[in-house]
Motif scaffolding. Structure first.
Motif, PDB file in Angstrom:
ATOM      1  N   ASN A 821      18.205   4.258 -60.688  1.00 60.47           N
ATOM      2  CA  ASN A 821      19.189   4.709 -59.695  1.00 60.47           C
ATOM      3  C   ASN A 821      19.078   6.220 -59.567  1.00 60.47           C
ATOM      4  OD1 ASN A 821      20.167   5.754 -62.213  1.00 60.47           O
ATOM      5  ND2 ASN A 821      21.879   4.136 -62.085  1.00 60.47           N
ATOM      6  N   VAL A 822      18.011   6.723 -59.897  1.00 59.58           N
ATOM      7  CA  VAL A 822      17.886   8.051 -59.599  1.00 59.58           C
ATOM      8  C   VAL A 822      16.387   8.508 -59.043  1.00 59.58           C
ATOM      9  CG1 VAL A 822      19.460   9.194 -61.025  1.00 59.58           C
ATOM     10  CG2 VAL A 822      17.357   8.729 -61.801  1.00 59.58           C
ATOM     11  N   THR A 823      15.839   7.520 -58.218  1.00 60.98           N
ATOM     12  CA  THR A 823      14.559   7.432 -57.913  1.00 60.98           C
ATOM     13  C   THR A 823      14.161   8.525 -57.030  1.00 60.98           C
ATOM     14  OG1 THR A 823      14.085   5.253 -58.245  1.00 60.98           O
ATOM     15  CG2 THR A 823      12.692   6.172 -56.598  1.00 60.98           C
ATOM     16  N   LEU A 824      15.093   8.673 -55.613  1.00 58.96           N
ATOM     17  CA  LEU A 824      15.085   9.640 -54.661  1.00 58.96           C
ATOM     18  C   LEU A 824      15.214  11.051 -55.439  1.00 58.96           C
ATOM     19  CD1 LEU A 824      15.104  10.753 -51.875  1.00 58.96           C
ATOM     20  CD2 LEU A 824      17.460  10.268 -51.866  1.00 58.96           C
ATOM     21  N   GLU A 825      16.323  11.168 -56.298  1.00 58.86           N
ATOM     22  CA  GLU A 825      16.555  12.439 -56.888  1.00 58.86           C
ATOM     23  C   GLU A 825      15.657  12.883 -57.723  1.00 58.86           C
ATOM     24  OE1 GLU A 825      20.315  10.554 -56.358  1.00 58.86           O
ATOM     25  OE2 GLU A 825      18.428   9.736 -56.789  1.00 58.86           O
ATOM     26  N   SER A 826      14.894  12.127 -58.403  1.00 55.76           N
ATOM     27  CA  SER A 826      13.618  12.258 -59.071  1.00 55.76           C
ATOM     28  C   SER A 826      12.485  13.082 -58.360  1.00 55.76           C
ATOM     29  CB  SER A 826      13.317  11.313 -59.968  1.00 55.76           C
ATOM     30  OG  SER A 826      14.194  10.801 -61.025  1.00 55.76           O
ATOM     31  N   ALA A 827      12.168  12.154 -57.196  1.00 54.74           N
ATOM     32  CA  ALA A 827      11.110  12.722 -56.236  1.00 54.74           C
ATOM     33  C   ALA A 827      11.297  13.815 -55.780  1.00 54.74           C
ATOM     34  CB  ALA A 827      10.979  11.250 -55.427  1.00 54.74           C
ATOM     35  N   SER A 828      12.403  14.211 -55.170  1.00 48.12           N
ATOM     36  CA  SER A 828      12.923  15.434 -54.678  1.00 48.12           C
ATOM     37  C   SER A 828      12.764  16.501 -55.686  1.00 48.12           C
ATOM     38  CB  SER A 828      14.226  15.233 -54.206  1.00 48.12           C
ATOM     39  OG  SER A 828      14.630  14.161 -53.182  1.00 48.12           O
ATOM     40  N   LEU A 829      13.186  16.192 -56.992  1.00 55.46           N
ATOM     41  CA  LEU A 829      13.268  17.174 -57.542  1.00 55.46           C
ATOM     42  C   LEU A 829      11.684  17.631 -58.229  1.00 55.46           C
ATOM     43  CD1 LEU A 829      14.650  19.351 -59.656  1.00 55.46           C
ATOM     44  CD2 LEU A 829      14.882  17.389 -61.405  1.00 55.46           C
ATOM     45  N   LYS A 921      14.572  -3.242 -52.720  1.00 57.04           N
ATOM     46  CA  LYS A 921      15.936  -3.388 -52.137  1.00 57.04           C
ATOM     47  C   LYS A 921      16.818  -2.378 -52.326  1.00 57.04           C
ATOM     48  CE  LYS A 921      18.800  -6.212 -54.274  1.00 57.04           C
ATOM     49  NZ  LYS A 921      19.319  -7.623 -54.830  1.00 57.04           N
ATOM     50  N   THR A 922      16.742  -1.688 -53.428  1.00 56.99           N
ATOM     51  CA  THR A 922      17.781  -0.663 -53.856  1.00 56.99           C
ATOM     52  C   THR A 922      17.161   0.689 -53.608  1.00 56.99           C
ATOM     53  OG1 THR A 922      17.165  -0.785 -56.106  1.00 56.99           O
ATOM     54  CG2 THR A 922      19.055  -2.316 -55.368  1.00 56.99           C
ATOM     55  N   GLN A 923      15.992   0.990 -53.651  1.00 56.93           N
ATOM     56  CA  GLN A 923      15.203   2.387 -53.447  1.00 56.93           C
ATOM     57  C   GLN A 923      14.462   2.820 -52.321  1.00 56.93           C
ATOM     58  OE1 GLN A 923      16.769   4.096 -55.943  1.00 56.93           O
ATOM     59  NE2 GLN A 923      17.736   2.411 -56.893  1.00 56.93           N
ATOM     60  N   MET A 924      14.004   1.899 -51.810  1.00 53.13           N
ATOM     61  CA  MET A 924      12.864   2.364 -50.791  1.00 53.13           C
ATOM     62  C   MET A 924      13.329   3.134 -49.588  1.00 53.13           C
ATOM     63  SD  MET A 924       9.729   0.035 -48.903  1.00 53.13           S
ATOM     64  CE  MET A 924      10.857  -0.527 -47.413  1.00 53.13           C
ATOM     65  N   GLU A 925      14.246   2.562 -48.907  1.00 55.85           N
ATOM     66  CA  GLU A 925      14.948   3.204 -47.800  1.00 55.85           C
ATOM     67  C   GLU A 925      15.266   4.531 -48.146  1.00 55.85           C
ATOM     68  OE1 GLU A 925      18.048   0.975 -45.538  1.00 55.85           O
ATOM     69  OE2 GLU A 925      16.638  -0.800 -45.321  1.00 55.85           O
ATOM     70  N   ALA A 929      14.430  10.277 -47.064  1.00 61.86           N
ATOM     71  CA  ALA A 929      14.952  11.663 -47.257  1.00 61.86           C
ATOM     72  C   ALA A 929      14.144  12.535 -47.695  1.00 61.86           C
ATOM     73  CB  ALA A 929      16.541  11.586 -48.157  1.00 61.86           C
ATOM     74  N   LEU A 930      12.820  12.170 -48.269  1.00 63.97           N
ATOM     75  CA  LEU A 930      12.055  13.134 -48.859  1.00 63.97           C
ATOM     76  C   LEU A 930      11.384  13.862 -47.774  1.00 63.97           C
ATOM     77  CD1 LEU A 930       9.781  11.305 -51.440  1.00 63.97           C
ATOM     78  CD2 LEU A 930      11.407  13.214 -51.949  1.00 63.97           C
ATOM     79  N   GLY A 931      11.558  13.417 -46.527  1.00 65.03           N
ATOM     80  CA  GLY A 931      10.876  14.293 -45.495  1.00 65.03           C
ATOM     81  C   GLY A 931       9.605  13.794 -44.992  1.00 65.03           C
ATOM     82  N   PHE A 932       9.013  12.743 -45.362  1.00 66.20           N
ATOM     83  CA  PHE A 932       7.585  12.213 -45.090  1.00 66.20           C
ATOM     84  C   PHE A 932       7.609  11.095 -44.145  1.00 66.20           C
ATOM     85  CE2 PHE A 932       7.079  14.659 -49.159  1.00 66.20           C
ATOM     86  CZ  PHE A 932       6.419  15.978 -48.529  1.00 66.20           C
ATOM     87  N   GLY A 933       8.815  10.992 -43.582  1.00 70.61           N
ATOM     88  CA  GLY A 933       8.759   9.628 -42.703  1.00 70.61           C
ATOM     89  C   GLY A 933       9.417   8.397 -43.390  1.00 70.61           C
ATOM     90  N   LYS A 934       9.370   7.253 -42.868  1.00 65.69           N
ATOM     91  CA  LYS A 934       9.613   5.859 -43.554  1.00 65.69           C
ATOM     92  C   LYS A 934       8.583   5.574 -44.570  1.00 65.69           C
ATOM     93  CE  LYS A 934      12.574   3.998 -40.035  1.00 65.69           C
ATOM     94  NZ  LYS A 934      13.995   3.567 -40.625  1.00 65.69           N
TER      95      LYS A 934
END
Length: 949
Positions: A821-829, A921-925, A929-934
Motif C-alpha cells: 500500500n505504499v508502492t507509489l510512495e516508494s517508487a516516487s521516493l 488491482k490496487t497499485q498499478m493505476e 503519477a510517477l510521470g512516465f505515462g500509463k
C-alpha cells in the motif's frame, strides 16, 4: 573477574576411505583451536580466540534470549530487539554503529535471532577492535533510553515488511507456522514463530520493550566473543573498561527441556496464493540440540534422503518420478526439536502418492539398514563441513559461543566431534525406531489455489492469518524526533570514540599462474590455515553458445556432468565423491559452465581424478536426463509463483530486449526444455567443452607444484578445440522512462526493479561507478536508499542498488520489496533520491566512502571463497594481481566533482525501466503519477477468482 582459564582443544579426526577410491589410508590428524575464557564480575562471559592469518577481528555479542523467552500475545520481541539495537545508543547516536561500520571498513553490523538466542556480529580491520568493544558495550548498557514511540513505530514497520517478504509473499511461507502451531501444545515456547505475528508486533508498547530489555539484555545473560588478530592482554583491558560497570541483572533461570509427544497424527492442508506445485511436509517430534540421539538422527536423515542411493530418492525421484528431490533434516533447538521431511511434488501430483512412496522407502530401510560404507561416507562429509565452518574468524567465534551457551562449555567442541564419529549403524536404526517408525506426526499439504484435491486424504483446513491490503492502514511516525532522557552515568566519558589502533598491514595474497599445453589457464593461491582445498573450473560459453530458440542446453549439460561417468554409474560416482568428504558441483550461467569443488587437502588428488573423469568420460545416462528435464520443468513452474523470480526474469527482458540472448532465463522455458534432446547436449559438449576456453582457480592447503602434477593427465588427454565465444551486441538504454507492471493478485508486497543497461566490468568507469554507488544503495545502512526507505519511512525491509556488468554491458539495478500500500510512495521516493543524488553529494559522503573502500581491504581476502573471487576477477577481466591495491589509489584520487560527473553520466531517472511486480488491482493505476505515462501491463491473469482471497 571471577574465573580466568585457558583451554586448549585437541581434535582428533579419524577418517576411513574406501581402498578402491583413494590411496589415502586411515589418518589421524590433529587440529588445534586455542581459546581463552573468562567471566567479568557482572556475569559477562568472554571468549578469545587468536588467529593471525589475516589482519581482521570478528566481534560477536550473543544474548541467550530468543522467541522461546517471549509470552503469547507479545511474540516477536526477541527479533524486534535484534533490529532496535542497531538504531542508536546513548554515546554512538542515531545510526551510530552502522555509520561507524562504514567508516572503519567493517563487514556491516548484522544480527540474527533464533528460538533461543540473538546475536550481533561484525568483522572489522584489527585497528578498529577497541571501537567495536566500545560500541558493543554501549548497546548492552547504554541503549534503552534512546528508544522512543516513533522509533518503535518505524521499526515495527520494518519487521512487518521482513515478515511479508519472507513469509506472506512467498510460496509455502506459512508452512512452519502451521506445523509449530499443531506440533507444540498451546503455551509451549516453540508454538509461535521467531518473527512473531503482525498483530503482536503492532500491539507492542514502549513499556513492553523496556521490560523485555531489562530482563534479558543483562551481562549475566550475554557472551562476548572476539576472534582474530589481536593482543589478548590489551583486549582484556578494553573489555573490562567498557563492560565492567554495566550492572548485573536478575539471575536467569535455566530453561527446562520441553520435548513433545503427539497423541495423534494431524493432517492439514492450505491453498497457497503463490504456490504452483503441491508440497508435502511431515514433521515428527525430535530431540533438543546436543541430545545424544541427535548425532544418529543426523546420520539417519542424511542417509534416507541425500544422494542416489538414498531410499527416499530411489522411491520418490527415480522409481515413481513424483518429485525432483527430497529434504529430510532435523530442526533442533535448546529445549526440543523436530524431524522434518519436505517434498515439493511435480505439477498435478497427488500427495497421497508421495506419502505412499515415503512409506515404501522407510520399509526398504527397515529391511536393509545403513551399510557401513555409507556410514563412513557421511562421517567424511561431516568432517569437511566442520572445517568449512572454521574457515573464517567469525565462524570460529560463532562456534565457540554456540558451545558455551547451549552445551555449557566452549570445549564441548571436542565432545561434539567424538559423538559424531561414535555413531554406529545400530544407533541409526535405533533412532529410526524411536522417532520415526509408527510415530504420530504433523502432515501439511500446501497446494495451489483451486487444487485442494491434491492434498493428503482426510486433511483438515489449516488456520492461517492472511494480511489484507488496505490503503492507509499503517500509522504515521517521525523517527527523527530525538529522545530526551538523562544519560546513564559512567565513570568516564563514553561519548568519546576510541582511537584507531596500529594500521593493519594489508597483504594481497600471492598469486601463481600457469598456462598448460592444452590451453587451460591455472591461477592459484596457497593457504594452509585449514586443511582444505577449494577450486572453480570455469569453461567459457554457457548460454551464449546456445540456440536462442532452444535455451537450456548448457544448464542441462552442467547438471548431467555430475550424473555418473563412463565407468561409474550415477550412484557410484556420487559415493566416490562423498567417501572422500568432498563435493563436486557443476552449474551453468549466462556466460560459462562452472565445475566447483571442495575437499580435504589430503583428498584433493583423488577429487581431481573424479573431475577428470566427468570431463573426459561423460556418461550420457538417458534415465538421468529424463529426471533432470522433469526437475527443470518443475523449477520453471515454481518460478512462476515467486514474485522475486518473476521480477528478475521480466527485468532481464526489459534490459536486453526480447531478441537478445541475455534476455532469456538460462534454465529455459517449458517449451524449450521439452524440445531439448540428449543429442543437443552431446553436440554442445563436443563443440564447446575445451581447455582452450577454461580457467581453473584453486586456493587452499596445496602448492603450485602439486596442482600442476594433479592436472597432468587432463592436460594430456583433454582435446583442445577452437571455440569462438560470440560477440554480443550491447543492449541499448531506453531513451525515455516507462513503467511496467506484472500482476500477482493479492501480493502482500510489491517487488521493484528499476534500472537500465549501463556498464561492462571491463569499462574504465566501472569501478569508479561502484564507488559512486556506495552511498546511494551499495553500502547497506550507509546508503541513502536504505536510510530513507527503511529507516526513515519503514516502507521496506531492504533495498539495494548496484552495477552488475561482466565482459558484457550489464544493468544498473535498484531492487527492493516494499509494502503493497505504499508502492507509489516508494517508487516516487526512489526516483527523488536518485535524481538528487549527484546534486547533494558532498565531502562527508566521499569521506565515508573512501574510509570503507580502503579500510575494508583488510578483510577482502580472508576466506577461501573470497580468494577464489579474486582469482576470477584477475582471469575474467584481465586485472593485475594487485588490482585491490590499485583500486585504493583510484578511490584516494576521487573528488566530489568526479562523483557528480559520474552521476550525470550514469544515473538519469528519465532513461530507466521501472518494473513493479505486485497487485495490479490496487497499485498499478496509481503509478501513472510517477510521470512516465500509463503503466504497461506485462501479463493478464485470466482467472482472478482462483487467486484472490
Amino acid at each position: 573477574m571471577k574465573i580466568t582459564k585457558t583451554l586448549l582443544i585437541l581434535l582428533v579426526f579419524i577418517v576411513t576411505s574406501c581402498a578402491n577410491e583413494t590411496k589415502t589410508t586411515a589418518d589421524n590428524r590433529e587440529f588445534k583451536v586455542e581459546f581463552e575464557e573468562f567471566t567479568l564480575d557482572n556475569g559477562l562471559s568472554v571468549i578469545f580466540h587468536v588467529d593471525r592469518s589475516d589482519p581482521v577481528v570478528a566481534v560477536a555479542l550473543t544474548s541467550h534470549v530468543g522467541s522461546a523467552r517471549e509470552i503469547e500475545g507479545r511474540t516477536g520481541f526477541a527479533h524486534l530487539f535484534e533490529h532496535l539495537l542497531f538504531l542508536e545508543s546513548e554515546n554512538l547516536g542515531k545510526g551510530g554503529l552502522d555509520k561507524m561500520s562504514a567508516r572503519i571498513g567493517g563487514s556491516g553490523a548484522n544480527g540474527s535471532t533464533s528460538r533461543d538466542r540473538t546475536n550481533y556480529f561484525q568483522t572489522v580491520p584489527k585497528d578498529a577492535l577497541e571501537k567495536m568493544i566500545w560500541a558493543e558495550a554501549d548497546k548492552l548498557g547504554f541503549f534503552i533510553n534512546t528508544v522512543t514511540e516513533p522509533v518503535l513505530a518505524k521499526e515495527k514497520q520494518v519487521v512487518k515488511n521482513e515478515k511479508r517478504q519472507g513469509v506472506d509473499n512467498n510460496p509455502y511461507g506459512h508452512t512452519q507456522y502451521v506445523i509449530d502451531k499443531n506440533l507444540y501444545p498451546e503455551g509451549h515456547p516453540y508454538s509461535w514463530q521467531v518473527i512473531g505475528s503482525l498483530e503482536d508486533l503492532q500491539n507492542a508498547t514502549l513499556q513492553d520493550v523496556k521490560d523485555f530489555y531489562n530482563r534479558w539484555y543483562v551481562p549475566n545473560n550475554v557472551t562476548l566473543t572476539i576472534a582474530g588478530d589481536f593482543d589478548t592482554a590489551q583486549a582484556k583491558q578494553w573489555v573490562e573498561k567498557y563492560f565492567n560497570e554495566i550492572k548485573r541483572g536478575e539471575d536467569i533461570p535455566k530453561i527446562a527441556k520441553q520435548p513433545v509427544e503427539l497423541s495423534e497424527t494431524k493432517k492439514l492442508f492450505y491453498e497457497d496464493n503463490f504456490a504452483r506445485l503441491p508440497q508435502l511436509t511431515i514433521t515428527w517430534p525430535g530431540v533438543n540440540q546436543y541430545h545424544d540421539d541427535s548425532y544418529a538422527l543426523n546420520v539417519l536423515t542424511n542417509y534416507l534422503s541425500r544422494g542416489k542411493a538414498a531410499p527416499l530418492n530411489k522411491l520418490i525421484v527415480e522409481e515413481h518420478k513424483l518429485a525432483s528431490n527430497i529434504n529430510l533434516f532435523q530442526y533442533n533447538s535448546e529445549i526440543a526439536g523436530q524431524v522434518m521431511l519436505s517434498v515439493t511434488a511435480f505439477n498435478g501430483t497427488k500427495l497421497d502418492n508421495v506419502q505412499s512412496a515415503i512409506n515404501k522407502a522407510f520399509a526398504k530401510f527397515e529391511a536393509e539398514g545403513i551399510p557401513q560404507k555409507d556410514l563412513d561416507r557421511i562421517k567424511a562429509g561431516q568432517e569437511t563441513a566442520f572445517y568449512n565452518g572454521l574457515s573464517s574468524v567469525l565462524g570460529k567465534g560463532f562456534q565457540l559461543a554456540q558451545y558455551k551457551i547451549f552445551a555449557g562449555d566452549p570445549a564441548y567442541i571436542n565432545e561434539d566431534v567424538k559423538k559424531i564419529l561414535a555413531v554406529t549403524a545400530d544407533d541409526v536404526m535405533r533412532v529410526y525406531n524411536a522417532y520415526i517408525k509408527n510415530q504420530n506426526y504433523i502432515a501439511t499439504s500446501f497446494v495451489p489455489k483451486g487444487q485442494a484435491d491434491l492434498a493428503l486424504a482426510d486433511s483438515n483446513l489449516a488456520e492461517v492469518v492472511e494480511e489484507k491490503i488496505i490503503e492507509g492502514a499503517e500509522e504515521e511516525f517521525d523517527p527523527s524526533i530525538a529522545a530526551t532522557y538523562e544519560k546513564t552515568p559512567s565513570s568516564f566519558d563514553r561519548s568519546v570514540e576510541p582511537p584507531y589502533g596500529e594500521s593493519p598491514d594489508v597483504k594481497v595474497p600471492e598469486v601463481w599462474k600457469a598456462s598448460l599445453a592444452s590451453g587451460m589457464n591455472v591461477l592459484g593461491i596457497e593457504n594452509n590455515e585449514v586443511p582444505l582445498v577449494q577450486f572453480r573450473m570455469q569453461i567459457k560459453g554457457g548460454m551464449l553458445l546456445e540456440d536462442i530458440n532452444k535455451i537450456g542446453v548448457s544448464n542441462l549439460l552442467a547438471e548431467m556432468l555430475t550424473k555418473g561417468t563412463k565407468n561409474k554409474t550415477p550412484e557410484e560416482f556420487e559415493n566416490a565423491v562423498e567417501s572422500l568428504g568432498a563435493s563436486i558441483n557443476a552449474f551453468a550461467s549466462d556466460e560459462a559452465i562452472t565445475i566447483s569443488g571442495n575437499s580435504l587437502a589430503k583428498n584433493y588428488n583423488a577429487t581431481m581424478k573424479l573431475v577428470e573423469e566427468i570431463l573426459l568420460e561423460p556418461r550420457w545416462d538417458i534415465d538421468e536426463f529424463a529426471l533432470l528435464k522433469q526437475s527443470t520443468l518443475s523449477q520453471i513452474q515454481r518460478q512462476k509463483g515467486n514474485p522475486n523470480s518473476i521480477a528478475s526474469i521480466e527485468f532481464a527482458k526489459l534490459t536486453y530486449g526480447d531478441d537478445h540472448i541475455l534476455s532469456k532465463n538460462n534454465i529455459g522455458t517449458e517449451a524449450s526444455v521439452n524440445a531439448i534432446t540428449m543429442e543437443d547436449l552431446e553436440k554442445y559438449y563436443t563443440k564447446n567443452i575445451s581447455p582452450t576456453v577454461t580457467n581453473l582457480h584453486i586456493v587452499g592447503d596445496i602448492s603450485q607444484k602439486e596442482v600442476i602434477a594433479s592436472l597432468e593427465n587432463l592436460n594430456n588427454n583433454w582435446e583442445a578445440k577452437e571455440v569462438t565465444i560470440p560477440e554480443v551486441k550491447d543492449p541499448e538504454a531506453p531513451q525515455e522512462s516507462k513503467v511496467y507492471f506484472y500482476d500477482v493478485p493479492n501480493a502482500k508486497q510489491s517487488v521493484i526493479r528499476f534500472g537500465y543497461p549501463a556498464l561492462a566490468a571491463t569499462d574504465a568507469d566501472y569501478y569508479p561507478a561502484t564507488v559512486l554507488n556506495y552511498r546511494l544503495g551499495g553500502g547497506g545502512f550507509a546508503s541513502q536508499l536504505t536510510q530513507e526507505l527503511r529507516e526513515g519511512k519503514g516502507y521496506t525491509y531492504g533495498i539495494v542498488s548496484g552495477f552488475s556488468g561482466s565482459n558484457i554491458k550489464g544493468a544498473f539495478t535498484i531492487s527492493s520489496g516494499v509494502r503493497s500500500n505504499v508502492t507509489l510512495e516508494s517508487a516516487s521516493l526512489v526516483k527523488e533520491i536518485v535524481e538528487n543524488y549527484g546534486k547533494n553529494y558532498n565531502e562527508n559522503d566521499l569521506e565515508v566512502t573512501k574510509g570503507f573502500m580502503i579500510k575494508s581491504n583488510a578483510r577482502a581476502f580472508e576466506t577461501l571463497g573470497s580468494k577464489l573471487g579474486m582469482l576470477s576477477n584477475i582471469s575474467n577481466y584481465n586485472l593485475p594481481d594487485d588490482y585491490a591495491k590499485q583500486r585504493e589509489d583510484i578511490v584516494k584520487a576521487m573528488t566530489v566533482e568526479d562523483i557528480k560527473k559520474l552521476t550525470e553520466k550514469y544515473l538519469d531517472v528519465n532513461k530507466m525501466n521501472y518494473l513493479v511486480v505486485g497487485d495490479a488491482k490496487t497499485q498499478m493505476e496509481k503509478l501513472e503519477a510517477l510521470g512516465f505515462g500509463k503503466p504497461i501491463l506485462l501479463n493478464e491473469v485470466k482467472d482472478k477468482s482462483n487467486i484472490e482471497q
